[in-house]
Design a protein around this motif. Structure first.
Motif, PDB file in Angstrom:
ATOM      1  N   CYS A 259      34.791  48.558  41.231  1.00 52.00           N
ATOM      2  CA  CYS A 259      33.727  47.573  41.036  1.00 52.00           C
ATOM      3  C   CYS A 259      34.182  46.273  41.688  1.00 52.00           C
ATOM      4  N   LYS A 260      33.556  45.947  42.803  1.00 55.68           N
ATOM      5  CA  LYS A 260      33.895  44.710  43.498  1.00 55.68           C
ATOM      6  C   LYS A 260      32.942  43.625  43.048  1.00 55.68           C
ATOM      7  N   VAL A 261      33.493  42.514  42.650  1.00 52.40           N
ATOM      8  CA  VAL A 261      32.700  41.428  42.077  1.00 52.40           C
ATOM      9  C   VAL A 261      32.800  40.200  42.961  1.00 52.40           C
ATOM     10  N   SER A 262      31.651  39.734  43.415  1.00 49.20           N
ATOM     11  CA  SER A 262      31.642  38.516  44.216  1.00 49.20           C
ATOM     12  C   SER A 262      31.443  37.338  43.291  1.00 49.20           C
ATOM     13  N   ALA A 263      32.520  36.730  42.870  1.00 48.94           N
ATOM     14  CA  ALA A 263      32.450  35.620  41.930  1.00 48.94           C
ATOM     15  C   ALA A 263      33.637  34.695  42.162  1.00 48.94           C
ATOM     16  N   VAL A 264      33.349  33.410  42.087  1.00 48.69           N
ATOM     17  CA  VAL A 264      34.431  32.437  42.136  1.00 48.69           C
ATOM     18  C   VAL A 264      35.168  32.508  40.803  1.00 48.69           C
ATOM     19  N   ARG A 265      36.465  32.361  40.842  1.00 47.79           N
ATOM     20  CA  ARG A 265      37.304  32.454  39.641  1.00 47.79           C
ATOM     21  C   ARG A 265      37.124  33.804  38.951  1.00 47.79           C
ATOM     22  N   PHE A 266      37.119  34.837  39.757  1.00 53.59           N
ATOM     23  CA  PHE A 266      36.947  36.203  39.233  1.00 53.59           C
ATOM     24  C   PHE A 266      37.954  36.511  38.131  1.00 53.59           C
ATOM     25  N   SER A 267      39.145  35.960  38.226  1.00 52.07           N
ATOM     26  CA  SER A 267      40.185  36.273  37.253  1.00 52.07           C
ATOM     27  C   SER A 267      39.798  35.882  35.829  1.00 52.07           C
ATOM     28  N   LEU A 268      38.795  35.029  35.681  1.00 48.90           N
ATOM     29  CA  LEU A 268      38.359  34.602  34.355  1.00 48.90           C
ATOM     30  C   LEU A 268      37.159  35.403  33.836  1.00 48.90           C
ATOM     31  N   TYR A 269      36.790  36.436  34.564  1.00 52.80           N
ATOM     32  CA  TYR A 269      35.676  37.278  34.148  1.00 52.80           C
ATOM     33  C   TYR A 269      36.178  38.485  33.363  1.00 52.80           C
ATOM     34  N   THR A 270      35.486  38.808  32.304  1.00 48.79           N
ATOM     35  CA  THR A 270      35.652  40.102  31.651  1.00 48.79           C
ATOM     36  C   THR A 270      34.743  41.095  32.371  1.00 48.79           C
ATOM     37  N   VAL A 271      35.285  42.267  32.669  1.00 47.22           N
ATOM     38  CA  VAL A 271      34.517  43.299  33.373  1.00 47.22           C
ATOM     39  C   VAL A 271      34.487  44.555  32.521  1.00 47.22           C
ATOM     40  N   GLY A 272      33.315  45.110  32.378  1.00 40.68           N
ATOM     41  CA  GLY A 272      33.147  46.318  31.581  1.00 40.68           C
ATOM     42  C   GLY A 272      32.527  47.441  32.381  1.00 40.68           C
ATOM     43  N   TRP A 273      32.781  48.646  31.921  1.00 40.37           N
ATOM     44  CA  TRP A 273      32.123  49.836  32.459  1.00 40.37           C
ATOM     45  C   TRP A 273      31.264  50.445  31.355  1.00 40.37           C
ATOM     46  N   PHE A 274      30.069  50.794  31.740  1.00 40.81           N
ATOM     47  CA  PHE A 274      29.144  51.477  30.842  1.00 40.81           C
ATOM     48  C   PHE A 274      28.646  52.719  31.569  1.00 40.81           C
ATOM     49  N   ARG A 275      28.066  53.645  30.831  1.00 40.54           N
ATOM     50  CA  ARG A 275      27.505  54.826  31.464  1.00 40.54           C
ATOM     51  C   ARG A 275      26.242  55.257  30.740  1.00 40.54           C
ATOM     52  N   ARG A 276      25.378  55.932  31.522  1.00 41.72           N
ATOM     53  CA  ARG A 276      24.159  56.480  30.950  1.00 41.72           C
ATOM     54  C   ARG A 276      24.122  57.967  31.274  1.00 41.72           C
TER      55      ARG A 276
ATOM     56  N   ARG B 172      40.539  38.871  31.352  1.00 41.15           N
ATOM     57  CA  ARG B 172      41.197  38.207  32.467  1.00 41.15           C
ATOM     58  C   ARG B 172      42.667  38.591  32.541  1.00 41.15           C
ATOM     59  N   HIS B 173      43.171  38.611  33.745  1.00 43.82           N
ATOM     60  CA  HIS B 173      44.582  38.870  33.978  1.00 43.82           C
ATOM     61  C   HIS B 173      45.086  40.131  33.276  1.00 43.82           C
ATOM     62  N   ASP B 174      44.274  41.217  33.334  1.00 42.85           N
ATOM     63  CA  ASP B 174      44.667  42.494  32.730  1.00 42.85           C
ATOM     64  C   ASP B 174      44.792  42.446  31.220  1.00 42.85           C
ATOM     65  N   SER B 175      44.183  41.465  30.607  1.00 47.77           N
ATOM     66  CA  SER B 175      44.339  41.349  29.157  1.00 47.77           C
ATOM     67  C   SER B 175      43.348  42.235  28.409  1.00 47.77           C
ATOM     68  N   ASN B 176      43.803  42.699  27.265  1.00 45.97           N
ATOM     69  CA  ASN B 176      42.944  43.386  26.302  1.00 45.97           C
ATOM     70  C   ASN B 176      42.137  44.543  26.863  1.00 45.97           C
ATOM     71  N   PRO B 177      42.732  45.488  27.561  1.00 43.61           N
ATOM     72  CA  PRO B 177      41.939  46.661  27.952  1.00 43.61           C
ATOM     73  C   PRO B 177      41.483  47.403  26.712  1.00 43.61           C
ATOM     74  N   TYR B 178      40.242  47.823  26.741  1.00 46.83           N
ATOM     75  CA  TYR B 178      39.649  48.463  25.558  1.00 46.83           C
ATOM     76  C   TYR B 178      38.856  49.679  26.015  1.00 46.83           C
ATOM     77  N   TYR B 179      38.901  50.721  25.193  1.00 48.34           N
ATOM     78  CA  TYR B 179      38.270  51.983  25.572  1.00 48.34           C
ATOM     79  C   TYR B 179      37.423  52.535  24.434  1.00 48.34           C
ATOM     80  N   ALA B 180      36.365  53.202  24.805  1.00 50.41           N
ATOM     81  CA  ALA B 180      35.618  53.985  23.838  1.00 50.41           C
ATOM     82  C   ALA B 180      36.487  55.157  23.397  1.00 50.41           C
ATOM     83  N   ASP B 181      36.308  55.591  22.168  1.00 51.20           N
ATOM     84  CA  ASP B 181      37.114  56.706  21.646  1.00 51.20           C
ATOM     85  C   ASP B 181      36.963  57.954  22.507  1.00 51.20           C
TER      86      ASP B 181
END
Length: 125
Positions: A21-38, A52-61
């Motif tokens: 997922c490539k994100v065009s955003a200034v200060r991208f490092s301060l964005y939380t990025v999520g994955w969802f599916r349908r 940000r900065h690889d913090s708090n990776p979280y996963y669905a069970d």
């Protein structure tokens, strides 16, 4: 902010894929990025997210232990490595991003303002 998801495809059960997922955003490092599916015929569901900065990776069970989320802030890109894929992982996968300087990770879709177009993952049995 624009998001471009890629990497989907057809894979046999037990196989692997890596979504990007490539994100065009200034200060991208301060964005939380999520994955969802349908999944076909079902509602959108949370898969994984990273602060940000690889913090708090979280996963669905349902994907914990099989999927790994990571980010490369130099490339403005978040990855979802999907291993040991199952037919029930078949879905359109969407990435989403939102400016979260606190680094807090959110699992609800309404917490993300920016969305990509989706990439199809099909896992055959």
């Amino acid at each position: 902010v624009q998001l471009q998801a890629s990497g989907g495809g057809l894979v046999q059960a037990g196989g692997s894929l890596r979504l990007s997922c490539k994100v065009s955003a200034v200060r991208f490092s301060l964005y939380t990025v999520g994955w969802f599916r349908r999944p076909p015929g079902k509602n959108r569901e949370f898969v994984s997210a990273i602060g940000r900065h690889d913090s708090n990776p979280y996963y669905a069970d349902s994907v914990k232990g099989r999927f790994t989320i990571s980010r490369d802030n130099a490339k403005n890109t978040v990855y979802l490595q999907m291993d040991s894929l199952k037919p029930e992982d078949t879905a359109v996968y969407y990435c989403a991003a939102d400016f979260k300087p606190t680094g807090i990770v959110y699992t609800t879709a309404r917490s993300y303002e920016n969305w990509g177009q989706g990439t199809l993952v099909t896992v055959s049995s």
